[in-house]
Design an enzyme around this catalytic site. Structure first.
Site, short mmCIF file in Angstrom:
data_model
loop_
_atom_site.label_atom_id
_atom_site.label_comp_id
_atom_site.label_asym_id
_atom_site.label_seq_id
_atom_site.Cartn_x
_atom_site.Cartn_y
_atom_site.Cartn_z
N GLY A 10 0.82 -1.21 0.00
CA GLY A 10 0.00 0.00 0.00
C GLY A 10 0.85 1.26 0.00
N VAL A 57 -4.58 -11.44 5.36
CA VAL A 57 -4.17 -11.76 6.74
C VAL A 57 -5.36 -12.03 7.66
CG1 VAL A 57 -1.95 -10.54 6.54
CG2 VAL A 57 -3.96 -9.31 7.45
N LEU A 73 -0.14 -2.85 8.94
CA LEU A 73 -0.73 -1.75 8.18
C LEU A 73 -1.86 -2.25 7.28
CD1 LEU A 73 2.30 -0.76 8.82
CD2 LEU A 73 1.90 0.87 7.02
N TYR A 145 -14.67 1.16 10.15
CA TYR A 145 -13.22 1.42 10.20
C TYR A 145 -12.80 1.81 11.61
CZ TYR A 145 -8.77 3.72 8.88
OH TYR A 145 -7.45 4.10 8.77
P1 NAD Z 1 -3.48 1.63 1.56
O1 NAD Z 1 -4.87 1.28 1.20
O2 NAD Z 1 -2.61 2.22 0.49
O3 NAD Z 1 -2.70 0.37 2.15
C1 NAD Z 1 -3.32 -0.66 2.85
C2 NAD Z 1 -2.71 -1.98 2.39
O4 NAD Z 1 -3.30 -3.06 3.11
C3 NAD Z 1 -2.98 -2.24 0.90
O5 NAD Z 1 -1.79 -2.65 0.26
C4 NAD Z 1 -4.00 -3.37 0.92
O6 NAD Z 1 -3.99 -4.16 -0.23
C5 NAD Z 1 -3.60 -4.10 2.19
N1 NAD Z 1 -4.68 -4.90 2.77
C6 NAD Z 1 -5.96 -4.55 3.03
N2 NAD Z 1 -6.64 -5.57 3.57
C7 NAD Z 1 -5.77 -6.62 3.66
C8 NAD Z 1 -5.88 -7.95 4.12
N3 NAD Z 1 -7.03 -8.43 4.61
N4 NAD Z 1 -4.79 -8.75 4.06
C9 NAD Z 1 -3.62 -8.29 3.56
N5 NAD Z 1 -3.45 -7.01 3.11
C10 NAD Z 1 -4.52 -6.19 3.16
O7 NAD Z 1 -3.56 2.61 2.80
P2 NAD Z 1 -2.44 3.40 3.58
O8 NAD Z 1 -2.78 4.83 3.53
O9 NAD Z 1 -1.09 2.95 3.14
O10 NAD Z 1 -2.71 2.92 5.08
C11 NAD Z 1 -1.91 1.92 5.68
C12 NAD Z 1 -2.36 1.70 7.11
O11 NAD Z 1 -2.19 2.91 7.85
C13 NAD Z 1 -3.84 1.32 7.23
O12 NAD Z 1 -3.97 0.34 8.23
C14 NAD Z 1 -4.51 2.60 7.65
O13 NAD Z 1 -5.64 2.36 8.43
C15 NAD Z 1 -3.41 3.28 8.47
N6 NAD Z 1 -3.59 4.75 8.44
C16 NAD Z 1 -3.29 5.46 7.32
C17 NAD Z 1 -3.49 6.83 7.30
C18 NAD Z 1 -3.16 7.68 6.10
O14 NAD Z 1 -3.41 8.89 6.13
N7 NAD Z 1 -2.56 7.16 5.06
C19 NAD Z 1 -4.02 7.47 8.44
C20 NAD Z 1 -4.34 6.69 9.54
C21 NAD Z 1 -4.10 5.32 9.54
#
Ligand code: NAD
Ligand code: UDP
Length: 311
Positions: A10, A57, A73, A145
């Protein structure tokens, strides 16, 4: 170190993978590619230190051998992405987190949970301190979420208290930068793509709601600092440079030189009105604070999207 990054394909996960590869660590990426892409890791395809395993996962964590650190993540992160996948989002926050905690526990690895500022919901305390317990509607649309992440924090803490698992919990605030998915609906990617295409910028509501934007390099440095520390948290990671959504639109119009108009669309249900991290704890306990100014990070991000749209 051998580091497992669930969600490593991600936006944040691929930058965290880069950081650990640059440090000389071996990285195992676990990802089901629901919102992540192979392209985010394409530049690492010939790097022997990176192993990519396609896995949901929530169902399985197929990792064998020694592990020193596990980052969780894995989860859809943009509101349209998790609203489209409510059950998968709840599953990955609960069962996915439990499976990754089991891996960390049996490997005696440190577990880092990527939680979120959404824990605070539409906050009544501003800026948000970690002691604030939040204002979340569990049955509202965003509840899938917010509650998944609240459960993830709870089970992470329970593994620590019951089994002594080495854990750290990060509450991540809005982060942006290259590799944000162009179509995933988050404010920065939407506005930049709209501005570059000459389309109207879609401001939801009156645009007076605020967010505080953190550049991705700063954020993953904070996550790694939490990984390196013995701090349990929760600990806010974000940039306290608070702006209204309308201001973000205007800055992006200025930096792109776009003549796009601004179009107001309805505000989504439960959209938090204000969000800004208090990062005292991160500064004192991790020695971390963001260093990249919003305008500077946005310029790099605009260049990234301009190149993407050219291709
Ligand atoms: P993103 O959607 O780009 O990345 C999430 C990744 O998780 C993706 O590659 C997706 O394919 C993978 N994924 C989802 N469900 C899955 C599963 N069941 N098994 C395996 N892989 C799975 O989002 P991001 O912005 O990179 O966020 C990453 C993490 O950080 C997330 O958990 C998100 O909640 C947290 N987060 C991000 C932000 C932000 O602003 N980017 C803010 C708060 C929290
Ligand atoms: N937003 C907006 N227009 C868009 C996308 C988002 O006005 O095209 C607003 C959204 O309503 C919210 C803020 O920008 O107030 C941040 O939205 P995002 O989806 O990036 O993250 P959130 O903080 O809501 O999870």
């Amino acid at each position: 170190m051998r580091v497992v990054i669930a969600g490593g394909a991600g936006f944040l996960g691929s930058h965290l993978t880069d950081l650990h590869v640059a440090r000389g660590d071996a990285v195992v990426v676990l990802d089901d590619f629901t919102t992540g892409t192979q392209e985010n890791l394409a530049h690492l395809a010939s790097t022997a230190a990176v192993e990519v395993i396609a896995a949901d996962v929530s169902v399985e964590v197929p990792v064998t051998g020694a592990v020193d650190r596990v980052y969780n993540l894995a989860s859809p992160a943009s509101p349209p992405a998790y609203l489209e996948r409510p059950l998968e989002t709840l599953a990955v926050g609960s069962e996915g987190t439990r499976r990754l905690l089991e891996l960390a526990d049996t490997s005696s690895a440190r577990f880092v949970m990527a939680s979120t500022s959404e824990i605070y919901g539409d906050p009544m305390v501003h800026p948000q301190v970690e002691d604030y317990r939040g204002n979340v509607d569990p049955i509202g649309p965003r509840g899938v979420y917010d509650e998944a992440k609240r459960f993830a924090e709870a089970i992470t803490m329970a593994f620590h208290t019951k089994r002594g698992t080495d854990i750290g919990i990060a509450r991540i605030f809005n982060t942006y930068g290259p590799r944000l998915a162009a179509g995933d609906g988050r404010v920065v990617s939407n506005f930049i793509v709209q501005a570059l295409r000459g389309d109207p910028l879609t401001v939801y509501g009156d645009g007076l709601q605020t967010r505080s934007l953190c550049y991705v390099a700063d954020l993953v440095a904070g996550l790694a600092a939490l990984g390196d520390a013995t701090v349990i948290g929760p600990i806010n990671l974000g940039n306290p440079d608070e702006r209204t959504v309308l201001e973000i639109a205007e800055i992006i119009l200025e930096l792109t030189g776009s003549s796009s108009s601004i179009e107001h669309l309805p505000l989504p249900t439960d959209d938090p009105t204000r969000r800004c991290p208090d990062i005292t704890r991160a500064t004192e306990q991790l020695g971390w604070r963001p260093s990249i100014k919003t305008e500077d990070g946005l310029k790099v991000t605009i260049d990234h999207f301009a190149e993407l749209l050219d291709r």
